[in-house]
Design a protein around this motif. Structure first.
Motif, short mmCIF file in Angstrom:
data_model
loop_
_atom_site.label_atom_id
_atom_site.label_comp_id
_atom_site.label_asym_id
_atom_site.label_seq_id
_atom_site.Cartn_x
_atom_site.Cartn_y
_atom_site.Cartn_z
N SER A 142 16.85 13.78 37.66
CA SER A 142 16.19 14.26 36.44
C SER A 142 14.85 14.90 36.77
O SER A 142 14.53 15.99 36.27
N TYR A 143 14.06 14.24 37.62
CA TYR A 143 12.77 14.80 38.01
C TYR A 143 12.96 16.09 38.81
O TYR A 143 12.22 17.06 38.63
N THR A 145 15.40 18.22 38.61
CA THR A 145 15.79 19.27 37.67
C THR A 145 14.59 19.80 36.90
O THR A 145 14.40 21.01 36.74
N SER A 146 13.75 18.89 36.41
CA SER A 146 12.56 19.29 35.65
C SER A 146 11.59 20.09 36.51
O SER A 146 11.04 21.11 36.08
N THR A 150 10.63 24.05 36.08
CA THR A 150 9.21 24.43 35.94
C THR A 150 8.82 25.50 36.94
O THR A 150 8.06 26.43 36.61
N TYR A 254 20.48 15.10 28.04
CA TYR A 254 20.45 16.39 28.72
C TYR A 254 21.62 17.28 28.29
O TYR A 254 21.54 18.50 28.37
N VAL A 279 15.98 27.08 31.97
CA VAL A 279 16.27 25.66 31.74
C VAL A 279 17.78 25.42 31.76
O VAL A 279 18.27 24.46 32.39
#
Length: 353
Positions: A142-143, A145-146, A150, A254, A279
């Motif tokens: 998850s991190y 992907t974020s 970004t 998600y 995204v």
């Protein structure tokens, strides 16, 4: 007391400095603009991750600082970028786009806590011998992907601001690369009706930032896996090797984000639309990685496991078929998140009490 502390931290600092220099050298190879150089440059987070996974926070943090300064020095010494502003920009770009994400993801991978405790700590080799709960791979993915989404968004905003606006940036970049696309197409290749070099160049410009975000995610996860294997083989990994095929997941929320982004992004237009597409693309790649884990898990114990997995990896490596296999893995990852395919198999194979 100070001497003892320095003596204790000295090896970790030395390893971090060496790892940082190695990461910077790998990154600087990209200036040669060849395929082998690009492959090596994509491994630049690897030394930082190895330092963090195998030798602790001090080594990892030192590697980040060492790599950032070394990248700046190497770019300052390069004949193409030999000025202070370019060197500083190169160092900061490496810091925020590669070094810090590599440090953070490898830090998450070795966080653990005593069962029942709310406090996460970096696992030591001594602590790994006790029963502990490790940071879920769901959180790591998850991190990742974020962070990679970004990075793609930051790239799109930076390029737009450099050209004075999104539309101007797209127009000028399209005009710059259209001759290159036309040369690549040549006179022998016949394009579909209504498609020309300019339209292909326009599509390439729009696809650049989403591709950077998606490829960054693959690069980070692959480097983290390689770093973990190196640390494990050297006996320095302070945690048991996780069951990636079972543990790799994404939160169900998600799915909603991905669905909305994929539905809205292509029709919104402009910079906001591109950001939403970035995204959606990054989440799509994350679901493809998840689908790969599902394929590994669902084929366990079956006679066709090796042929199926071989076909998937070969299909992803062939330019003609990679997109089909990638989309198939995305679908599998989405289905597993929605319907818990691995949980169903596990329940079906567990012996009845």
């Amino acid at each position: 007391m100070m001497k003892k502390r320095l003596k204790k931290l000295g090896p970790a600092v030395a390893i971090g400095i060496g790892a940082g220099i190695a990461a910077a050298v790998l990154c600087s190879v990209a200036t040669r603009e060849t395929i082998p150089a690009e492959i090596l440059a994509n491994l630049s987070p690897l030394p930082i991750m190895i330092a963090m996974l195998g030798y602790g926070t001090i080594a990892g943090a030192t590697a980040v600082v060492s790599a950032t300064f070394t990248v700046s020095i190497l770019f300052y010494a390069h004949e193409k970028f030999g000025n202070l502003d370019s060197a500083a920009l190169a160092g900061l770009t490496f810091l925020f786009f590669l070094a810090l994400p590599a440090f953070w993801l490898s830090l998450l991978a070795v966080l653990s806590r005593v069962k029942g405790s709310p406090n996460w700590v970096v696992t030591t080799r001594v602590g790994s011998f006790f029963a502990r709960e490790y940071c879920p791979l769901e959180r790591v993915l998850s991190y990742a992907t974020s962070l990679c989404a970004t990075i793609g968004v930051a790239l799109a905003i930076y390029v737009s601001s450099e050209y004075g606006g999104f539309d101007i940036a797209v127009e000028r970049l399209t005009a710059d690369i259209a001759p290159v696309v036309d040369q690549l197409i040549g006179s022998r290749m016949q394009l579909p009706k209504g498609v020309d070099a300019k339209s292909l160049a326009h599509a390439t410009v729009l696809a650049a930032a989403p591709m950077v975000a998606g490829c960054s995610l693959i690069m980070m996860i692959l480097n983290l896996w390689l770093a973990g294997r190196v640390a494990q083989l050297s006996g320095q990994l302070p945690r048991p090797w996780p069951d990636i095929a079972w543990e790799l997941r994404l939160p169900r929320i998600y799915l909603l984000v991905f669905g909305l982004a994929a539905a809205i992004g292509p029709y919104l237009g402009g910079l906001p639309g591109l950001i939403i597409v970035i995204v959606a693309t990054t989440l799509g790649v994350a679901y493809a990685l998840l689908g790969l884990a599902v394929a590994h898990y669902l084929t366990r114990g079956s006679s066709f496991r090796i042929p199926v997995l071989a076909a998937i990896y070969v299909g992803l490596a062939i330019p003609v078929t990679w997109l089909v296999f990638l989309l198939a893995l995305v679908v599998v990852g989405i289905l597993d998140t929605a319907f818990s395919l691995r949980d169903r198999k596990k329940k079906a194979t567990e012996p009845n009490p």
